[in-house]
Design an enzyme around this catalytic site. Structure first.
Site, PDB file in Angstrom:
ATOM      1  N   GLU A  66      -3.249   0.963  -6.907  1.00 57.61           N
ATOM      2  CA  GLU A  66      -2.158   0.040  -7.176  1.00 57.61           C
ATOM      3  C   GLU A  66      -1.882   0.049  -8.671  1.00 57.61           C
ATOM      4  OE1 GLU A  66       0.745  -1.103  -6.430  1.00 57.61           O
ATOM      5  OE2 GLU A  66      -0.131  -1.907  -4.584  1.00 57.61           O
ATOM      6  N   CYS A  75       0.862  -1.171   0.000  1.00 57.48           N
ATOM      7  CA  CYS A  75       0.000   0.000   0.000  1.00 57.48           C
ATOM      8  C   CYS A  75       0.900   1.222   0.000  1.00 57.48           C
ATOM      9  CB  CYS A  75      -0.927   0.020   1.216  1.00 57.48           C
ATOM     10  SG  CYS A  75      -1.999   1.474   1.269  1.00 57.48           S
TER      11      CYS A  75
END
Length: 271
Positions: free
Chosen positions: A114, A2
């Site tokens: 992402e 993350c």
């Protein structure tokens, strides 16, 4: 992994979602659609109030800095590298193991970004080696639009170069726990592109479902095995992902337009 996420909910809304008992209006943060490491972020935690006579933990919404600085660190400079803690080793790493048993939090988000990586890049990522620049960004969020509650840890660090009454004498920092990305089909997948989170990246933030919030935040729980049992991935099929503009790759860009769903990957990108 993350490394970037979006957090646009107002503190009043988060207070209702997480049953917050205490938060300071002066700590209110503006909606942030491109949260990056070293930024100030919201975290939910259970902790006695400072200088209070009652030692009972109080659920608070606090403003922390993303990038954990261990209490024993000589400088805060390593915090930018400790934005994530791997669920497989969090109980072993010196930087995280104390916080795991004493200082756990929930970091609320709308979802996370992402970037798709090619197969060779993914192999390097798994090995912890440097890889080439990422490609097409995707935004990942709960399919039902609920809050994306990331399991986190927080820590206090004292800057001994400053006097006690200095506003920066104490740093409160945090890290997001990550796990292996789901290989099961997404609840909602783009027509062109990945059909599972693992097709985008081998890691993902570990999302806690509401039934685990109280147990995760409870400071009375100190047994490592008991705590680790709370870190099971959420049920499969809860997430959706869609492509967004590559403008999110620049941390200086910020605004709700970053969450706009594209019809397909941008030209010249993977997927």
């Amino acid at each position: 992994m993350c490394g970037r996420y979006a957090a646009s909910r107002r503190p009043e809304d988060l207070a209702g979602i997480f049953e917050i008992e205490k938060w300071e209006p002066e700590e209110a943060l503006a909606p942030d659609f491109n949260v990056a490491p070293t930024k100030e972020v919201y975290a939910v935690l259970d902790r006695p109030l400072k200088d209070a006579d009652d030692p009972k933990p109080v659920r608070q919404l606090r403003k922390l800095t993303w990038g954990l600085v261990p209490s024993w660190s000589k400088t805060p400079e390593g915090g930018a590298r400790m934005i994530n803690a791997r669920v497989e080793t969090v109980h072993e790493k010196p930087s995280f193991r104390r916080a795991l048993t004493a200082r756990r939090c929930v970091i609320p988000a709308d979802g996370y970004y992402e970037w798709v990586t090619g197969s060779q890049e993914r192999d390097l990522e798994v090995e912890g080696r440097k890889k080439r620049p990422r490609k097409q960004p995707y935004f990942v969020l709960p399919a039902d639009g609920s809050v994306f509650a990331m399991a986190g840890l927080y820590e206090f660090w004292r800057d001994k170069t400053l006097p006690d009454d200095h506003p920066r004498a104490w740093w409160v920092t945090c890290s997001v726990i990550t796990t292996e990305a789901e290989t099961t089909p997404l609840a909602v997948a783009p027509e062109q592109g990945p059909h599972a989170l693992a097709d985008i990246h081998p890691r993902m933030p570990l999302m806690l479902t509401p039934d685990r919030w109280d147990a995760w935040l409870d400071p009375a729980r100190t047994d490592v095995d008991d705590i680790r049992s709370l870190l099971e991935p959420p049920p499969a099929g809860m997430m959706r992902a869609y492509p967004v503009s590559t403008t999110v790759s620049n941390v200086r860009n910020n605004g709700p337009e970053l969450l706009k769903e594209l019809e397909g990957p941008e030209e010249g990108t993977l997927f």
